[in-house]
Design an enzyme around this catalytic site. Structure first.
Site, PDB file in Angstrom:
ATOM      1  N   LYS A 284       0.836  -1.211   0.000  1.00 11.33           N
ATOM      2  CA  LYS A 284       0.000   0.000   0.000  1.00 11.33           C
ATOM      3  C   LYS A 284       0.867   1.256   0.000  1.00 11.33           C
ATOM      4  O   LYS A 284       0.562   2.227  -0.701  1.00 11.33           O
ATOM      5  CB  LYS A 284      -0.927  -0.003   1.229  1.00 11.33           C
ATOM      6  CG  LYS A 284      -1.985  -1.097   1.202  1.00 11.33           C
ATOM      7  CD  LYS A 284      -2.738  -1.200   2.525  1.00 11.33           C
ATOM      8  CE  LYS A 284      -3.621  -2.432   2.579  1.00 11.33           C
ATOM      9  NZ  LYS A 284      -4.250  -2.636   3.905  1.00 11.33           N
TER      10      LYS A 284
ATOM     11  N   GLN B 125      -3.785  -1.186  10.353  1.00 10.05           N
ATOM     12  CA  GLN B 125      -3.821  -2.522   9.756  1.00 10.05           C
ATOM     13  C   GLN B 125      -4.269  -3.560  10.775  1.00 10.05           C
ATOM     14  O   GLN B 125      -3.741  -3.634  11.890  1.00 10.05           O
ATOM     15  CB  GLN B 125      -2.430  -2.878   9.202  1.00 10.05           C
ATOM     16  CG  GLN B 125      -2.369  -4.189   8.463  1.00 10.05           C
ATOM     17  CD  GLN B 125      -3.112  -4.197   7.121  1.00 10.05           C
ATOM     18  OE1 GLN B 125      -3.299  -3.159   6.496  1.00 10.05           O
ATOM     19  NE2 GLN B 125      -3.540  -5.361   6.690  1.00 10.05           N
TER      20      GLN B 125
ATOM     21  N   ASP C  55     -10.588   3.288   5.462  1.00  3.36           N
ATOM     22  CA  ASP C  55     -10.886   1.854   5.522  1.00  3.36           C
ATOM     23  C   ASP C  55     -12.399   1.598   5.548  1.00  3.36           C
ATOM     24  O   ASP C  55     -12.839   0.478   5.300  1.00  3.36           O
ATOM     25  CB  ASP C  55     -10.307   1.274   6.824  1.00  3.36           C
ATOM     26  CG  ASP C  55      -9.159   0.315   6.592  1.00  3.36           C
ATOM     27  OD1 ASP C  55      -9.066  -0.264   5.505  1.00  3.36           O
ATOM     28  OD2 ASP C  55      -8.356   0.151   7.541  1.00  3.36           O
TER      29      ASP C  55
HETATM   30  N1  GUN Z   1      -6.559  -6.524   7.300  1.00  2.43           N
HETATM   31  C1  GUN Z   1      -7.090  -7.281   6.298  1.00  2.43           C
HETATM   32  N2  GUN Z   1      -7.793  -6.505   5.450  1.00  2.43           N
HETATM   33  C2  GUN Z   1      -7.706  -5.240   5.912  1.00  2.43           C
HETATM   34  C3  GUN Z   1      -8.234  -3.989   5.445  1.00  2.43           C
HETATM   35  O1  GUN Z   1      -8.936  -3.882   4.434  1.00  2.43           O
HETATM   36  N3  GUN Z   1      -7.904  -2.912   6.199  1.00  2.43           N
HETATM   37  C4  GUN Z   1      -7.152  -3.010   7.318  1.00  2.43           C
HETATM   38  N4  GUN Z   1      -6.918  -1.896   8.003  1.00  2.43           N
HETATM   39  N5  GUN Z   1      -6.669  -4.142   7.785  1.00  2.43           N
HETATM   40  C5  GUN Z   1      -6.948  -5.250   7.077  1.00  2.43           C
END
Ligand code: GUN
Length: 294
Positions: free
Chosen positions: A53, A97, A120
């Site tokens: 990302k 995350q 998110d």
């Molecule tokens: N862990 C797995 N998928 C995601 C997501 O879309 N966002 C975040 N913040 N953590 C994750």
């Protein structure tokens, strides 16, 4: 590439190119979108995901910064950091995350991120807006990416029977909420199947579109899919693999080799839904910057 494959890499590249123009327009106004990543502990998969990302953010011209906290971080210390990021005007998006260590309540963390920076889409305000059909909010990136793949692959959702396998807060529930809304590229009849569902195969065989997001390796088999159905594979499962150097490999929730020949359209995995999650995160971040600086 087989004719019925939905190429998530190509579609995400197209979305990133479109976003590039919006980043340039922001830059012209003196605004650079900013995105903060927060990672707690050393979960190997989270490291890889956040790394990807960050890389795409930088390529797109988004300012990004990553805050890594030790595994033993208290919830109070994590909330303190989030409060700092909430008031930092250079930042338009904040992504914490998951998974988080056990001492930290995930729902408290996500409710602390400002809804206007919640790229998110996990804050209760944004979850509520999604349920209400209010498109002002931010929508979770993975289900938004699946929907975008359906739109850009000309898959008709209006009146379609959709089965969502999995009821998680990150994919299954928001996916169902998106597709059952009244409106274009939605308007589906949605069934959510989960671990307590009886006769899953019968539900799947009725579906025009199946979205597999329950986290069970190669769960969806050919005899569960109506010929011509569209199959979207969200799964990322690590399984033993004697043939590989690491001794493991990643597979989706769909038994791809046997399902692909009978599906009308299907996402490869990798190269299907995965790249779209990042593209939608970038899209949410650019939109957050546009909304904050209008
Ligand atoms: N862990 C797995 N998928 C995601 C997501 O879309 N966002 C975040 N913040 N953590 C994750």
């Amino acid at each position: 590439m087989a004719a019925n494959l939905i190429d998530g890499r190509a579609i995400s590249a197209q979305i990133l190119a479109e976003l590039g123009a919006r980043v340039a327009a922001l830059k012209f106004r003196g605004v650079q979108p900013g995105l903060a990543f927060v990672r707690v502990g050393e979960d190997p998969a989270s490291k890889v995901y956040v790394g990807r990302k960050e890389k795409i953010s930088q390529e797109l011209g988004i300012h990004s910064e990553t805050h890594v906290l030790p595994e033993a971080t208290s919830e109070a210390d994590l909330l303190k950091l989030i409060h700092q990021l909430n008031v930092d005007t250079r930042l338009h998006g904040i992504l914490v995350q998951a998974p988080l260590p056990r001492q930290i309540r995930q729902e408290v963390v996500y409710a602390t991120v400002l809804p206007s920076k919640d790229v998110d889409g996990f804050h209760p305000v944004n979850v509520g807006k999604l349920m209400l059909g209010d498109t002002d909010g931010f929508q979770p990136c993975t289900p938004a990416g699946v929907r975008e793949l359906l739109i850009r692959s000309q898959v008709k959702t209006d009146g379609a029977e959709v089965v969502v396998l999995g009821r998680g807060n990150i994919v299954g529930k928001p996916m169902a909420a998106m597709l059952c809304q009244k409106g274009s590229h939605a308007n589906s009849t949605v069934t959510i199947c989960h671990s307590a569902t009886r006769h899953i195969k019968d539900h799947c065989l009725r579906a025009d579109i199946i979205i597999a997001a329950m986290g069970v390796a190669e769960f969806l088999k050919a005899d569960m899919v109506k010929p011509g159905a569209v199959v979207m594979d969200v799964g990322v499962n690590r399984v033993p693999d004697a043939a590989s150097k690491s001794g493991t490999k990643l597979v989706g929730d769909v038994a791809f080799a046997e399902v692909q020949p009978i599906a009308g359209k299907i996402t490869p995995n990798p190269g299907g839904v995965g790249p779209m999650t990042i593209a939608m995160l970038m899209s949410n971040t650019v939109r957050a910057a546009e909304m904050a600086t209008r």
